[in-house]
Design an enzyme around this catalytic site. Structure first.
Site, PDB file in Angstrom:
ATOM      1  N   CYS A 122       0.802  -1.233   0.000  1.00  0.00           N
ATOM      2  CA  CYS A 122       0.000   0.000   0.000  1.00  0.00           C
ATOM      3  C   CYS A 122       0.828   1.274   0.000  1.00  0.00           C
ATOM      4  O   CYS A 122       0.269   2.370  -0.096  1.00  0.00           O
ATOM      5  CB  CYS A 122      -0.967   0.016   1.183  1.00  0.00           C
ATOM      6  SG  CYS A 122      -0.207   0.438   2.767  1.00  0.00           S
ATOM      7  N   CYS A 165       1.365  -4.400   8.467  1.00  0.00           N
ATOM      8  CA  CYS A 165       1.093  -3.013   8.094  1.00  0.00           C
ATOM      9  C   CYS A 165      -0.261  -2.629   8.665  1.00  0.00           C
ATOM     10  O   CYS A 165      -1.256  -3.318   8.433  1.00  0.00           O
ATOM     11  CB  CYS A 165       1.074  -2.854   6.568  1.00  0.00           C
ATOM     12  SG  CYS A 165       0.509  -1.217   6.033  1.00  0.00           S
ATOM     13  N   CYS A 225      -2.960  -1.681   5.632  1.00  0.00           N
ATOM     14  CA  CYS A 225      -3.528  -2.643   4.676  1.00  0.00           C
ATOM     15  C   CYS A 225      -3.492  -4.082   5.182  1.00  0.00           C
ATOM     16  O   CYS A 225      -3.980  -4.978   4.496  1.00  0.00           O
ATOM     17  CB  CYS A 225      -2.820  -2.535   3.325  1.00  0.00           C
ATOM     18  SG  CYS A 225      -1.195  -3.305   3.301  1.00  0.00           S
ATOM     19  N   CYS A 284      12.303  -8.013  12.126  1.00  0.00           N
ATOM     20  CA  CYS A 284      12.848  -8.907  11.106  1.00  0.00           C
ATOM     21  C   CYS A 284      11.807  -8.983   9.983  1.00  0.00           C
ATOM     22  O   CYS A 284      10.756  -9.595  10.152  1.00  0.00           O
ATOM     23  CB  CYS A 284      13.085 -10.267  11.753  1.00  0.00           C
ATOM     24  SG  CYS A 284      13.866 -11.458  10.667  1.00  0.00           S
TER      25      CYS A 284
HETATM   26 FE    FE Z   1       0.401  -1.657   3.748  1.00  0.00          FE
END
Ligand code: FE
Length: 134
Positions: A50, A96, A99, A119
């Site tokens: 995204c 994330c 998204c 990581c």
């Molecule tokens: Fe994302």
């Protein structure tokens, strides 16, 4: 920050097969195979799905693990941490926040003051190099 919600089919159309597997099916790239594990370029690592800015190159360090490793996200609000009990291990998954892309895992053995080691799979990231910014 509004969440981005797309169907699996939509993501499948947008992403190559490896990126889809890693980011949408919580896959892991083999160590030392991703495009950023040995990168020292200055810039901002964005979500490959995204485009959200996630990790600065200033927070990147050589962990020796074969995956891009960071001491901290550029903003804690941009990543979601989730307990992951899969594969017989207790780990903390990093996603994330916008998204929901799977990024990797975070461990408590990092070198910085935070002691964190994010990581992250190269396939989950897209580096925007500093000198490429307009
Ligand atoms: Fe994302």
């Amino acid at each position: 920050m509004d969440p981005i919600q797309k169907s699996k089919d939509d993501w499948k159309k947008e992403l190559d097969a490896e990126t889809y597997h890693i980011t949408r099916e919580a896959g892991t790239e083999a160590p030392f195979t991703g495009k950023y594990h040995a990168t020292h370029d200055k810039g901002m690592y964005k979500c490959s799905n995204c485009g959200l800015e996630l990790f600065s190159s200033d927070a990147k360090f050589d962990s020796g693990t074969g995956w891009p490793s960071f001491t901290d996200p550029t903003n804690k609000e941009r990543v979601e941490l989730k307990e992951d009990m899969n594969h017989g291990m207790s780990r903390v998954e990093v996603l994330c926040k916008r998204c929901g892309a799977h990024l990797g895992h975070v461990f408590d053995d990092g070198p910085g003051p935070s002691c964190k080691r994010f990581c992250i799979n190269s396939a989950s990231l897209k580096l925007e190099k500093e000198n490429a910014k307009k």
